[in-house]
Design an enzyme around this catalytic site. Structure first.
Site, PDB file in Angstrom:
ATOM      1  N   CYS A 140       0.842  -1.208   0.000  1.00  0.00           N
ATOM      2  CA  CYS A 140       0.000   0.000   0.000  1.00  0.00           C
ATOM      3  C   CYS A 140       0.875   1.254   0.000  1.00  0.00           C
ATOM      4  O   CYS A 140       1.426   1.639   1.035  1.00  0.00           O
ATOM      5  CB  CYS A 140      -0.930  -0.034   1.212  1.00  0.00           C
ATOM      6  SG  CYS A 140      -1.971   1.427   1.360  1.00  0.00           S
ATOM      7  N   CYS A 167      -0.423   4.082   2.206  1.00  0.00           N
ATOM      8  CA  CYS A 167      -0.206   3.842   3.645  1.00  0.00           C
ATOM      9  C   CYS A 167       1.261   4.061   4.022  1.00  0.00           C
ATOM     10  O   CYS A 167       1.560   4.631   5.056  1.00  0.00           O
ATOM     11  CB  CYS A 167      -0.558   2.405   4.021  1.00  0.00           C
ATOM     12  SG  CYS A 167      -2.134   1.831   3.403  1.00  0.00           S
ATOM     13  N   ASP A 168       2.166   3.563   3.202  1.00  0.00           N
ATOM     14  CA  ASP A 168       3.561   3.454   3.646  1.00  0.00           C
ATOM     15  C   ASP A 168       4.568   4.291   2.860  1.00  0.00           C
ATOM     16  O   ASP A 168       5.738   4.359   3.261  1.00  0.00           O
ATOM     17  CB  ASP A 168       3.991   1.976   3.605  1.00  0.00           C
ATOM     18  CG  ASP A 168       3.175   1.137   4.575  1.00  0.00           C
ATOM     19  OD1 ASP A 168       2.809   1.665   5.640  1.00  0.00           O
ATOM     20  OD2 ASP A 168       2.883  -0.034   4.268  1.00  0.00           O
TER      21      ASP A 168
HETATM   22  C1  FAD Z   1       0.267  -4.233   5.549  1.00  0.00           C
HETATM   23  C2  FAD Z   1      -0.860  -3.257   5.467  1.00  0.00           C
HETATM   24  C3  FAD Z   1      -0.691  -1.966   5.942  1.00  0.00           C
HETATM   25  C4  FAD Z   1      -1.720  -1.060   5.867  1.00  0.00           C
HETATM   26  N1  FAD Z   1      -1.534   0.196   6.378  1.00  0.00           N
HETATM   27  C5  FAD Z   1      -2.543   1.071   6.379  1.00  0.00           C
HETATM   28  C6  FAD Z   1      -2.365   2.362   6.948  1.00  0.00           C
HETATM   29  O1  FAD Z   1      -1.295   2.721   7.422  1.00  0.00           O
HETATM   30  N2  FAD Z   1      -3.439   3.192   6.922  1.00  0.00           N
HETATM   31  C7  FAD Z   1      -4.638   2.860   6.361  1.00  0.00           C
HETATM   32  O2  FAD Z   1      -5.573   3.634   6.395  1.00  0.00           O
HETATM   33  N3  FAD Z   1      -4.817   1.628   5.818  1.00  0.00           N
HETATM   34  C8  FAD Z   1      -3.804   0.741   5.801  1.00  0.00           C
HETATM   35  N4  FAD Z   1      -3.973  -0.489   5.225  1.00  0.00           N
HETATM   36  C9  FAD Z   1      -5.266  -0.798   4.589  1.00  0.00           C
HETATM   37  C10 FAD Z   1      -6.291  -1.151   5.675  1.00  0.00           C
HETATM   38  O3  FAD Z   1      -5.747  -2.152   6.500  1.00  0.00           O
HETATM   39  C11 FAD Z   1      -7.588  -1.640   5.044  1.00  0.00           C
HETATM   40  O4  FAD Z   1      -8.086  -0.675   4.153  1.00  0.00           O
HETATM   41  C12 FAD Z   1      -8.646  -1.899   6.119  1.00  0.00           C
HETATM   42  O5  FAD Z   1      -8.158  -2.808   7.081  1.00  0.00           O
HETATM   43  C13 FAD Z   1      -9.931  -2.470   5.518  1.00  0.00           C
HETATM   44  O6  FAD Z   1     -10.795  -2.702   6.553  1.00  0.00           O
HETATM   45  P1  FAD Z   1     -12.010  -3.741   6.438  1.00  0.00           P
HETATM   46  O7  FAD Z   1     -12.677  -3.671   7.768  1.00  0.00           O
HETATM   47  O8  FAD Z   1     -12.792  -3.479   5.243  1.00  0.00           O
HETATM   48  O9  FAD Z   1     -11.347  -5.158   6.212  1.00  0.00           O
HETATM   49  P2  FAD Z   1     -10.147  -5.977   6.856  1.00  0.00           P
HETATM   50  O10 FAD Z   1      -9.278  -5.141   7.713  1.00  0.00           O
HETATM   51  O11 FAD Z   1      -9.552  -6.681   5.696  1.00  0.00           O
HETATM   52  O12 FAD Z   1     -10.894  -7.008   7.794  1.00  0.00           O
HETATM   53  C14 FAD Z   1     -11.667  -8.029   7.257  1.00  0.00           C
HETATM   54  C15 FAD Z   1     -12.206  -8.859   8.384  1.00  0.00           C
HETATM   55  O13 FAD Z   1     -13.157  -9.782   7.880  1.00  0.00           O
HETATM   56  C16 FAD Z   1     -12.942 -11.049   8.466  1.00  0.00           C
HETATM   57  N5  FAD Z   1     -13.490 -12.065   7.573  1.00  0.00           N
HETATM   58  C17 FAD Z   1     -13.183 -12.330   6.283  1.00  0.00           C
HETATM   59  N6  FAD Z   1     -13.931 -13.335   5.814  1.00  0.00           N
HETATM   60  C18 FAD Z   1     -14.736 -13.722   6.837  1.00  0.00           C
HETATM   61  C19 FAD Z   1     -15.731 -14.725   6.996  1.00  0.00           C
HETATM   62  N7  FAD Z   1     -16.081 -15.537   5.993  1.00  0.00           N
HETATM   63  N8  FAD Z   1     -16.334 -14.843   8.203  1.00  0.00           N
HETATM   64  C20 FAD Z   1     -16.022 -14.021   9.223  1.00  0.00           C
HETATM   65  N9  FAD Z   1     -15.106 -13.039   9.124  1.00  0.00           N
HETATM   66  C21 FAD Z   1     -14.468 -12.908   7.949  1.00  0.00           C
HETATM   67  C22 FAD Z   1     -11.441 -11.125   8.695  1.00  0.00           C
HETATM   68  O14 FAD Z   1     -11.131 -12.083   9.701  1.00  0.00           O
HETATM   69  C23 FAD Z   1     -11.169  -9.694   9.136  1.00  0.00           C
HETATM   70  O15 FAD Z   1     -11.398  -9.557  10.506  1.00  0.00           O
HETATM   71  C24 FAD Z   1      -2.959  -1.420   5.285  1.00  0.00           C
HETATM   72  C25 FAD Z   1      -3.138  -2.726   4.794  1.00  0.00           C
HETATM   73  C26 FAD Z   1      -2.110  -3.626   4.878  1.00  0.00           C
HETATM   74  C27 FAD Z   1      -2.311  -5.030   4.359  1.00  0.00           C
END
Ligand code: FAD
Length: 326
Positions: free
Chosen positions: A143, A146-147
């Site tokens: 990302c 992000c980084d």
């Molecule tokens: C290495 C890294 C660094 C990042 N750094 C930043 C940053 O500095 N700043 C920033 O704003 N964003 C950052 N991001 C992006 C950010 O993490 C994502 O945009 C954000 O986490 C998305 O949130 P979400 O809740 O949609 O999904 P996610 O965080 O992807 O969470 C998905 C959730 O769904 C659950 N899940 C999936 N399938 C199922 C299922 N079938 N049943 C039950 N649960 C399920 C998983 O267990 C998880 O808990 C980073 C991403 C990565 C990978």
């Protein structure tokens, strides 16, 4: 006395939230405060993608920055404070053919839900190299937004050839001294407009027909990348301190495929301006529906929207007349 929940007498909840990233926990905070008594299933990755990173510096409210896993504990504790029922479990299948909707947990427990909020996120695609795993968070990132900031004034490489890679390369070019764009084939897949932008950015050097062999580094982090130059049939090392992977994301939406409208990659489609899907009572937020922004703050924002949409849907069902004259 509470009745035993069995296959014939499944638990019935008002609001079921699937996922424990920023979107799921934010939906839980809003749903709990609206008295929807949300039940949230965490999935296997409790806390979501941010638990795989170290510093998070761009989430408002943390002026000094914070650590991803700590931030997600804060989200969780806030959701718990308002009474969210947080459970560890993976949703293995759903049946959205009738209301209440049916959800199976770990293939054995059936739950009926008046509203379902999908917050299952997305997973970045990786090259699959050992060194990529080893240096993840220590110079390797999926990302740029992000980084990228951590690599100001430094030389970095980005691998990918599509629109996202091109966009992220130009984003990095504004912060970094030099950006090497590693492209496996002899052309970019990005749109003509994006290609034009990349080609006209002086500090981006596109290395066509270059394959990443290994990311190099030591205890301090990344210090180079070993590539295979297919044209000249030679291996070479490029000195860099940051390595960005931009070869796509896979939304975690497989189980919803039979029921919900998605784009070709699997991002669930919403009714514009809302988190509503094409099935009543089913809402989606966060990265599972967002191929553009993919940030914690946008995930949290749409999590809030999903809870408000769910609350209004239930209110309209309970008081249809009031809704008509409102
Ligand atoms: C290495 C890294 C660094 C990042 N750094 C930043 C940053 O500095 N700043 C920033 O704003 N964003 C950052 N991001 C992006 C950010 O993490 C994502 O945009 C954000 O986490 C998305 O949130 P979400 O809740 O949609 O999904 P996610 O965080 O992807 O969470 C998905 C959730 O769904 C659950 N899940 C999936 N399938 C199922 C299922 N079938 N049943 C039950 N649960 C399920 C998983 O267990 C998880 O808990 C980073 C991403 C990565 C990978």
């Amino acid at each position: 006395m509470e009745m035993m929940k069995t296959e014939e007498n499944p638990e019935h909840v008002k609001c079921l939230i699937i996922g424990s990233g920023p979107a799921g926990y934010t939906a839980a905070i809003y749903a709990a405060r609206a008295d929807l008594k949300p039940v949230l299933y965490t999935g296997i990755q409790e806390g979501g993608q941010l638990t795989t990173t170290t510093e998070v510096e761009n989430y408002p409210g943390y002026p000094e920055g914070t650590q991803g896993p700590e931030m997600m504990m804060d989200f969780k504790n806030q959701a718990l404070r308002f009474g969210t029922d947080i459970r560890f479990g993976h949703i293995s299948s759903v049946d959205f053919s009738a209301s209440p909707h049916q959800v199976m947990v770990d293939e054995k427990l059936k739950i009926l839900a008046d509203t379902v909020i999908i917050a299952t996120g997305a997973s970045a695609k990786w090259l699959g190299l050992e060194s990529e795993k080893k240096f993840n968070g220590f110079g390797v990132s999926a990302c740029a937004v992000c980084d990228g900031f951590f690599f100001r004034g430094q030389d970095v490489a980005i691998v990918g050839a599509g629109d996202t890679a091109a966009e992220e390369a130009t984003y990095l070019a504004k912060l970094c001294r030099k950006v090497f764009m590693l492209v496996r084939k002899n052309e970019l897949k990005a749109s003509k407009a994006m290609q034009h932008r990349v080609m006209n950015t002086p500090n981006i050097e596109i290395l066509f027909e270059h394959e990443t062999k290994e990311i190099l580094g030591d205890h301090k982090g990344v210090n180079g990348v070993l590539v295979w130059d297919k044209v000249n049939q030679i291996e070479k090392t490029i000195d860099i301190t940051g390595f960005f992977v931009a070869i796509g994301h896979q939304p975690n939406t497989e189980i919803f495929k039979p029921w919900l409208k998605m784009d070709e990659t699997g991002y669930i489609q919403t009714i514009p301006g809302s988190t509503k899907t094409d099935i009543e009572g089913v809402f989606v937020c966060g990265d599972a529906q967002d191929h553009i922004y993919r940030q914690a703050i946008t995930a949290a924002g749409t999590g809030c929207m999903a809870a408000i949409d769910a609350e209004r849907y239930l209110a309209a069902k309970e008081h249809p007349f009031k809704e008509m004259v409102a």
